[in-house]
Scaffold this active site. Structure first.
Site, PDB file in Angstrom:
ATOM      1  N   HIS A 215       0.888   9.319  -6.561  1.00  0.00           N
ATOM      2  CA  HIS A 215       0.604  10.738  -6.809  1.00  0.00           C
ATOM      3  C   HIS A 215       0.601  11.488  -5.478  1.00  0.00           C
ATOM      4  O   HIS A 215       0.554  10.875  -4.414  1.00  0.00           O
ATOM      5  CB  HIS A 215      -0.776  10.892  -7.477  1.00  0.00           C
ATOM      6  CG  HIS A 215      -1.903  10.475  -6.576  1.00  0.00           C
ATOM      7  ND1 HIS A 215      -2.270   9.151  -6.394  1.00  0.00           N
ATOM      8  CD2 HIS A 215      -2.725  11.190  -5.763  1.00  0.00           C
ATOM      9  CE1 HIS A 215      -3.267   9.081  -5.528  1.00  0.00           C
ATOM     10  NE2 HIS A 215      -3.567  10.306  -5.130  1.00  0.00           N
ATOM     11  N   ASP A 217      -1.702  14.698  -3.638  1.00  0.00           N
ATOM     12  CA  ASP A 217      -2.996  15.362  -3.853  1.00  0.00           C
ATOM     13  C   ASP A 217      -2.753  16.858  -4.047  1.00  0.00           C
ATOM     14  O   ASP A 217      -1.912  17.455  -3.375  1.00  0.00           O
ATOM     15  CB  ASP A 217      -3.917  15.130  -2.651  1.00  0.00           C
ATOM     16  CG  ASP A 217      -4.271  13.646  -2.493  1.00  0.00           C
ATOM     17  OD1 ASP A 217      -4.182  12.898  -3.479  1.00  0.00           O
ATOM     18  OD2 ASP A 217      -4.626  13.248  -1.360  1.00  0.00           O
ATOM     19  N   HIS A 272       1.598   8.934  -2.457  1.00  0.00           N
ATOM     20  CA  HIS A 272       0.877   7.740  -2.026  1.00  0.00           C
ATOM     21  C   HIS A 272       0.259   7.035  -3.220  1.00  0.00           C
ATOM     22  O   HIS A 272       0.165   7.608  -4.316  1.00  0.00           O
ATOM     23  CB  HIS A 272      -0.182   8.104  -0.976  1.00  0.00           C
ATOM     24  CG  HIS A 272      -1.171   9.140  -1.440  1.00  0.00           C
ATOM     25  ND1 HIS A 272      -0.862  10.485  -1.551  1.00  0.00           N
ATOM     26  CD2 HIS A 272      -2.462   9.038  -1.852  1.00  0.00           C
ATOM     27  CE1 HIS A 272      -1.912  11.157  -1.990  1.00  0.00           C
ATOM     28  NE2 HIS A 272      -2.908  10.293  -2.196  1.00  0.00           N
ATOM     29  N   ARG A 282     -12.037  -3.309  -2.204  1.00  0.00           N
ATOM     30  CA  ARG A 282     -11.656  -2.191  -1.329  1.00  0.00           C
ATOM     31  C   ARG A 282     -12.364  -0.916  -1.771  1.00  0.00           C
ATOM     32  O   ARG A 282     -12.557  -0.698  -2.971  1.00  0.00           O
ATOM     33  CB  ARG A 282     -10.135  -1.997  -1.370  1.00  0.00           C
ATOM     34  CG  ARG A 282      -9.661  -0.862  -0.523  1.00  0.00           C
ATOM     35  CD  ARG A 282      -8.159  -0.904  -0.270  1.00  0.00           C
ATOM     36  NE  ARG A 282      -7.828   0.212   0.581  1.00  0.00           N
ATOM     37  CZ  ARG A 282      -7.510   1.419   0.124  1.00  0.00           C
ATOM     38  NH1 ARG A 282      -7.431   1.652  -1.173  1.00  0.00           N
ATOM     39  NH2 ARG A 282      -7.255   2.400   0.968  1.00  0.00           N
TER      40      ARG A 282
END
Ligand SMILES: C=C1C[C@]23C[C@@]1(O)CC[C@H]2[C@@]12CCC[C@@](C)(C(=O)O1)[C@H]2[C@@H]3C(=O)O
Ligand code: AKG
Ligand code: FE2
Length: 356
Positions: A215, A217, A272, A282
């Site tokens: 996607h 941002d 990204h 993570r």
């Protein structure tokens, strides 16, 4: 009154020993080259000297749409505190986390990635969005002990707001734009923001799972802190998916869709995603920086002339977020007035990228 965010969708990923079909994005034979670690990654820029940084930032924005920064004045202590808050939150029992579930029409709260509805498979992650005061949700999560969480969030948001304003000045400054050209950007609370905490539990079959799907941002810029486990990848034409290695104390800066619009297409918003890991948990924290509500974002007049007509029509942040929620990867093109420039490092419409 929190609604049930599809609690049937939100599996407790920490206890699953085998990847369920609902979370299997691709066959284990597929290889999209994303684990190729020999490709150069996004630039790392030292903010100690603004004059020196400005050209490097401009170049990074044009060629990658992303970069990492060091010497940004955010203390390691604050980054650690923020990470501890995230770890505390995501380690709560699922029933407790669901008390702060995001409502179906809301922005803030605990839940699956908002973009999940655009994909047939579920992502190997959980998220918590803070928009405005975190108090109500913090009380639901820790009825007797919510202060520490709220204090850290407040300090983090204050520091990030200052940094975001400075970065926007540098990113636009590199295009010859001054503070006078962006009237709304002047003043102490010059923008609006959200904070997104993302958790990616260790995954039994990481090559077939997706942490957070590809996607861009919907922001002006995003400041991302990742813990010491890699997973963030940026897409670059010619290189494919490139891993952004975690560097202690460094922060990742993404160009968002609204900066792409302001720059009249000169800066691509970076595509990204996050992949997951077999053994390590993570965590990432994204500070999503946008303009004040009501401000219309359109290509800056200094960047527009007869040869470069405005590529996008004016939009407010909330209007654009609504468009993104409806059209996802077609949101930018839905506010576009004319064809994109040619010769971008990353001019690809996200829809053209195969993710899973
Ligand atoms: C301000 C926002 C940007 C965001 C949608 C939101 O209202 C709050 C969460 C943000 C986030 C974080 C993860 C990726 C993303 C695409 C998503 O689903 O929720 C972004 C949204 C965005 O940038 O469009
Ligand atoms: O976890 C990551 O590295 C990416 C998170 C992200 O892209 C987001 O929150 O918008
Ligand atoms: Fe993102």
């Amino acid at each position: 009154m929190p609604s049930i965010i599809s609690s049937e969708k939100q599996l407790d990923l920490y206890s699953i020993k085998e990847l369920p079909e609902s979370h299997a994005w691709r066959s284990s034979l597929d290889d999209d080259g994303s684990r190729n670690i020999n490709v150069e990654s996004i630039p790392v820029i030292d903010l100690n000297d603004d004059k020196f940084a400005i050209d490097r930032i401009g170049h990074a924005c044009k060629t990658w749409g992303a970069f990492q920064i060091i010497n940004h004045n955010i203390s390691q202590r604050l980054l650690n505190d923020m990470e501890t808050c995230g770890t505390r939150l995501f380690s709560l029992p699922m029933q407790q986390k669901l008390k702060a579930a995001r409502s179906s029409d809301g922005i803030a709260g605990y839940g699956v990635a908002r973009i999940s509805s655009f994909f047939s498979k579920l992502m190997w992650s959980e998220g918590f969005t803070i928009f405005g005061s975190p108090l109500e949700h913090a009380r639901q999560l820790w009825p007797h002990n919510y202060n520490k969480f709220c204090d850290v969030i407040e300090e983090y948001e204050n520091e990030m707001e200052k940094l975001a304003g400075r970065l926007m000045g540098l990113m636009l400054g590199s295009l010859g734009i001054t503070k006078e050209d962006v009237k709304w950007a002047v003043g102490p609370r010059s923008g609006c923001s959200a904070l997104q905490l993302n958790s990616y539990p260790a995954c039994p079959d990481p090559d077939r799972a997706m942490g957070l799907a590809a996607h861009t941002d919907s922001t002006i810029l995003t400041i991302l802190h990742q813990n010491n486990t890699s997973g963030l990848q940026v897409f670059r034409e010619g290189n494919g998916w490139v891993t952004v290695p975690p560097l202690r104390g460094a922060l990742v800066i993404n160009v968002g869709d609204l900066l792409h619009i302001l720059s009249n297409g000169l800066y691509p918003s970076v595509l990204h995603r996050a992949v997951v890991n077999r053994t390590r948990h993570r965590l990432s924290v994204a500070y999503l920086y946008g303009p004040p509500s009501g401000v219309k974002i359109s290509p800056l007049s200094k960047l527009v002339d007869q040869r470069n007509p405005p590529m996008y029509r004016p939009v407010t942040w909330s209007e654009y977020l609504g468009t993104k929620a409806k059209h996802f990867d077609k949101a930018l093109s839905s506010v576009r007035l004319c064809a994109p420039r040619i010769g971008f490092a990353n001019s690809k419409d996200q829809s053209g990228v195969q993710v899973g």
